[in-house]
Every structure is written in structure tokens, then in C-alpha cells.
Design a protein around this motif. Structure first.
Motif, short mmCIF file in Angstrom:
data_model
loop_
_atom_site.label_atom_id
_atom_site.label_comp_id
_atom_site.label_asym_id
_atom_site.label_seq_id
_atom_site.Cartn_x
_atom_site.Cartn_y
_atom_site.Cartn_z
N PRO A 151 -35.54 40.92 -23.51
CA PRO A 151 -36.10 42.11 -22.87
C PRO A 151 -37.42 41.85 -22.16
O PRO A 151 -38.19 40.99 -22.57
CB PRO A 151 -36.30 43.09 -24.03
N PHE A 153 -40.78 43.52 -21.50
CA PHE A 153 -41.55 44.62 -22.06
C PHE A 153 -42.58 45.20 -21.09
O PHE A 153 -43.14 46.26 -21.35
CB PHE A 153 -42.20 44.21 -23.38
N TYR A 154 -42.82 44.53 -19.95
CA TYR A 154 -43.73 45.12 -18.97
C TYR A 154 -43.17 46.42 -18.42
O TYR A 154 -43.90 47.25 -17.87
CB TYR A 154 -44.07 44.14 -17.84
N THR A 155 -41.86 46.64 -18.56
CA THR A 155 -41.24 47.89 -18.11
C THR A 155 -41.43 49.02 -19.12
O THR A 155 -41.07 50.16 -18.82
CB THR A 155 -39.73 47.69 -17.88
N ARG A 156 -41.98 48.68 -20.28
CA ARG A 156 -42.19 49.64 -21.36
C ARG A 156 -40.92 50.41 -21.70
O ARG A 156 -40.88 51.65 -21.62
CB ARG A 156 -43.33 50.59 -21.02
N PRO A 157 -39.88 49.70 -22.10
CA PRO A 157 -38.62 50.38 -22.42
C PRO A 157 -38.78 51.32 -23.61
O PRO A 157 -39.50 51.01 -24.55
CB PRO A 157 -37.68 49.23 -22.74
N ASN A 158 -38.11 52.45 -23.53
CA ASN A 158 -38.13 53.43 -24.62
C ASN A 158 -36.87 53.38 -25.47
O ASN A 158 -36.87 53.84 -26.60
CB ASN A 158 -38.30 54.84 -24.06
N ILE A 163 -33.45 48.63 -22.03
CA ILE A 163 -33.46 47.16 -22.09
C ILE A 163 -32.19 46.61 -21.45
O ILE A 163 -32.23 45.66 -20.65
CB ILE A 163 -33.60 46.69 -23.55
N HIS A 166 -32.23 46.95 -17.52
CA HIS A 166 -33.06 45.96 -16.84
C HIS A 166 -32.35 44.59 -16.82
O HIS A 166 -32.32 43.93 -15.77
CB HIS A 166 -34.42 45.85 -17.53
#
Length: 193
Positions: A151, A153-158, A163, A166
Motif C-alpha cells: 500500500p 500510505f501517502y494517499t491516506r487510505p481509509n 488500498i 490504488h
């Protein structure tokens, strides 16, 4: 006009949601999909989802049994943009890396390599021992792209779905196709929350 063709292989590693999502996105992008699922992949489907094998097969334009080594996708004369194996098990990786194909999934992958077509392997195993790493290196030397679904994590998945989206978007990027799923890195620092 012939739609682009993509082979989708699903083997027995955990992470079958990636293969399912590749099929769904390919349909939206109007890519013709050719699906092969190993027996272990079918078992993983039952363990990890409520999707039936019939529902999975209905997501593809064409479906082949893994035992059908004479299928169209086993020949280099059957043109495709390449193949995604999602997820890719250690067993499948080793067969692809060492050209010891035992079924249609790994035969189709080998054909992609020999024809210099894109082959993306969403390798799902951790931790790794030296044999796994050697197989990844051998597959890479043969032309495959090893793509562990790690994953971003710069996309800040919720959610897990964030995940998966992306990762699948990045897979399509490797084929030069923008699926509209990737939050692109811009180099800008994110704000503190």
C-alpha cells in the motif's frame, strides 16, 4: 476495431480481491479479458470472498480451465497487451521464473515473456526466504514485473478498498492505461492533521 486483450491469471495466494478488481476495471476500460484461475485460486476465492466461481467467470470475456494448455492464450500468435497474475503465488512465480510451466496460467505467462509482452505479477508472500528472492530475480531477468501489492500510505487510505483501488490503478499504469484510480503524488507536502 479489436479491443485490447488482457490475460488475467488468478492463482492460490491470498489477495484474490486484486484479481477481481482488475477484471472489473478492465470491463469499464473496454479491455477484452481472458481469465484463467488455478484450482488453488478457486479455493482462495471461497475462503476470502462471497463471490462464486460462476460470478468470477462472468466478469471475464473468455474463461479457460488451467488444464487447457492448448487454449488460445497458450500461443504467441494470440495477440494481447500482456498479462496480470493477481494474486501470484510462490508456486506460480517459481514456474514462471524457471520456465517450468505446468498449467495454462504459467504457460500463458511464459508466452508473454517470450513474445516480450508485459507480465505483471502481484506476488503475495511474506516474509521471504532466499528461494523466493531468487525466483523474483529470475522472473525479473526474464522480463516480468514483480509487483507486490504494497500500500501507498501517502494517499491516506481509509479502507481496504482504497488500498486495492490504488494498487489496481498502478497495475493499469504499467500497461499505459489510466484507470482513474490513482491519487498521483505531486511532490507537495501534505498538511498536518
Amino acid at each position: 476495431m479489436q479491443r485490447p486483450r488482457l490475460i488475467v491469471g488468478i492463482s492460490g495466494a491470498t489477495g484474490i480481491v486484486y484479481g477481481i478488481r482488475v477484471l472489473q476495471v478492465a470491463r469499464v476500460l473496454e479491455i477484452e479479458t481472458h481469465l484463467v484461475v488455478t484450482k488453488a485460486g478457486e479455493r482462495t476465492l471461497a475462503h476470502e470472498t462471497d463471490v462464486t466461481i460462476q460470478e468470477l467467470r462472468s466478469m471475464a470475456d473468455q474463461v479457460y480451465p488451467d488444464a487447457d494448455i492448448g487454449a488460445a492464450i497458450a500461443s504467441g500468435s494470440f495477440t494481447t497487451i500482456g498479462m496480470v497474475v493477481a494474486p501470484c503465488s510462490v508456486h506460480s512465480l517459481a514456474e514462471i521464473a524457471h520456465s517450468t510451466t505446468d498449467g495454462l496460467l504459467t504457460r500463458a505467462a511464459d508466452v508473454c515473456l517470450k513474445e516480450r509482452r508485459r507480465l505483471v505479477l502481484l506476488f503475495r508472500e511474506t516474509p521471504l526466504h532466499a528461494g523466493h528472492i531468487r525466483s523474483m530475480a529470475a522472473a525479473t531477468e526474464n522480463g516480468a514485473i514483480i509487483f507486490p501489492p504494497v500500500p501507498a500510505f501517502y494517499t491516506r487510505p481509509n479502507t481496504v478498498a482504497d488500498i486495492v483501488e490504488h494498487t489496481v490503478g498502478r497495475v493499469f499504469d504499467l500497461f499505459g492505461l489510466d484507470a482513474g484510480l490513482v491519487q498521483r503524488w505531486t511532490g507537495q507536502q501534505s498538511r498536518q492533521r
